[in-house]
Design a protein around this motif. Sequence first.
Motif, short mmCIF file in Angstrom:
data_model
loop_
_atom_site.label_atom_id
_atom_site.label_comp_id
_atom_site.label_asym_id
_atom_site.label_seq_id
_atom_site.Cartn_x
_atom_site.Cartn_y
_atom_site.Cartn_z
N LYS A 136 34.11 45.00 46.48
CA LYS A 136 33.59 46.32 45.96
C LYS A 136 35.12 46.91 45.63
CE LYS A 136 29.59 47.61 48.55
NZ LYS A 136 29.16 48.15 49.76
N ARG A 137 36.21 46.83 46.56
CA ARG A 137 37.37 47.59 46.12
C ARG A 137 37.92 46.92 44.91
NH1 ARG A 137 40.19 46.97 51.81
NH2 ARG A 137 39.00 48.32 53.26
N ARG A 138 38.00 45.57 44.53
CA ARG A 138 38.40 45.18 43.19
C ARG A 138 37.71 45.62 42.16
NH1 ARG A 138 39.25 40.43 46.60
NH2 ARG A 138 36.78 39.63 46.44
N ALA A 139 36.41 45.78 42.45
CA ALA A 139 35.16 46.06 41.18
C ALA A 139 35.68 47.65 41.07
CB ALA A 139 34.00 46.10 41.76
N TYR A 174 41.61 41.41 37.68
CA TYR A 174 41.24 42.01 38.71
C TYR A 174 40.54 41.46 39.97
CZ TYR A 174 42.10 46.47 36.03
OH TYR A 174 43.05 47.43 35.62
N GLY A 175 40.48 39.99 39.60
CA GLY A 175 40.09 39.16 40.51
C GLY A 175 38.37 39.23 40.86
N LEU A 176 37.67 39.55 39.94
CA LEU A 176 36.33 39.68 40.10
C LEU A 176 35.63 38.11 40.25
CD1 LEU A 176 35.71 42.69 37.85
CD2 LEU A 176 36.14 42.70 40.34
N ASP A 177 34.80 38.26 41.16
CA ASP A 177 33.95 36.96 41.25
C ASP A 177 32.90 36.66 40.30
OD1 ASP A 177 31.53 37.99 42.22
OD2 ASP A 177 32.03 37.71 44.45
N ASP A 178 32.30 35.75 40.29
CA ASP A 178 31.29 35.09 39.12
C ASP A 178 29.94 36.06 39.13
OD1 ASP A 178 33.09 33.34 37.90
OD2 ASP A 178 31.84 31.43 38.83
N ASN A 179 29.54 36.25 40.52
CA ASN A 179 28.29 37.08 40.44
C ASN A 179 28.71 38.72 40.07
OD1 ASN A 179 25.91 36.11 41.64
ND2 ASN A 179 26.97 35.94 43.46
#
Length: 445
Positions: A136-139, A174-179
């Motif tokens: 959430k923080r990254r997003a 921003y290091g966001l994951d695949d989902n």
Amino acid sequence: MDEEYDVIVLGTGLKECILSGILSVNGLKVLHMDRNDYYGGESTSLNLNQLWKRFRGDDKPPENLGSSKEYNIDMIPKFMMANGALVRVLIHTNVTKYLNFKAVDGSFVYNKGKIHKVPATDVEALKSPLMGLFEKRRARKFFIYVQDYDENDPKSHEKMDLRKVTAKEVISKYGLDDNTVDFIGHALAMYTDDKYLDKPALDFIKKMKLYAESLARFQGGSPYIYPLYGLGELPQAFARLSAVYGGTYMLNKPECKVEFDENGKAFGVTSEGETAKCKKVVCDPSYLPDKVGTVGKVARAICIMSHPIPNTSDSHSVQVILPQKQLGRKSDMYLFCCSYSHNVAPKGKYIAFVTTEAETDNPEMELKPGIELLGQVDEIFFDAYDRYEPANKQDDDNCFISTSYDATTHFESTVEDVIAMYSRITGKNLDLTVDLSAASAADEE
């Protein structure tokens, strides 16, 4: 019929009607013909009796569904982005005076087996159950970057040139994951596949900004609007516009045969023994079947229900996007629901659609994951149609053919096709710079 026109448009589908309206406004002499006796072509809206006749032959609809004439069931259901290109076209051409719009209640995405509201801002990202705490923080940081991004302000660019850096590179910063990438790319930026990840990021960021701006426009639960009484109103509104600017309309004209000279160039259209001459022909694929190629098939379930789609906050109108990866497919699936709140069904009734690009010979089975999310269904109809794209060289034959409607339940790709066709027909870019804050494209109720 014996006059000469700049353009003859064949078919009164939405794309053809928008084009004839814009071309007329811009001073071209337009004749618009259709072999049918109704407006809308493939994108028509049906009442209940017409729906039954089309899918069930001679059967009559059950009385418990209510009055036939209270139904307006779109055959190509799509919502419009409140700040998107179609709304700009409507304002640019002043078609808004013929239509009333209402905001759509909800915008959702399917993720890990559940339906979630699509978060579109940094505040919503922090509340969303789609992501864990750290994600959430990254997003949130990513959403702030998107919100603050201004093409003309280098300070907002974070030292990235989005005309060169790919979407994948921006996301990885921003290091966001695949989902997270899945719902951002498909439910926010509206891409239908993942090819955008390897392209320059500017388009991706602009699409995300469009979603957020559209959402902010009416402070509703979604970025979408939809006309009261369904999309069948749109082709007729553009037809009225064309007529105001001198366009001529002829419905129920049999055959509509395009005539070609010895060099293979279209010079007119013949119907009932008369030929109208023209410089260019614009049409949907059904009028020139030998100049198009099949590029896919759309599968659709049309459902009549007595309740909203479950887990969508009781939304009377809603879009749910099921990204391809969540279903192990190559194509996204779309749920579209509208109801009596947009005057497309009697009180207490809901019209839901499940749509996708068919990938097998059994499209009804493919639609199952979407249908299962609808809950109890009163009636269900299955439909499938081939998608066509023009295969001709327009400069060689003067024929400008629209592409078939895709499986998406939003208008972004439809309008892209219309704007590109306008440029090819006229050699000019369509100027859609309108002040959206000054012009209201919706009648909020």
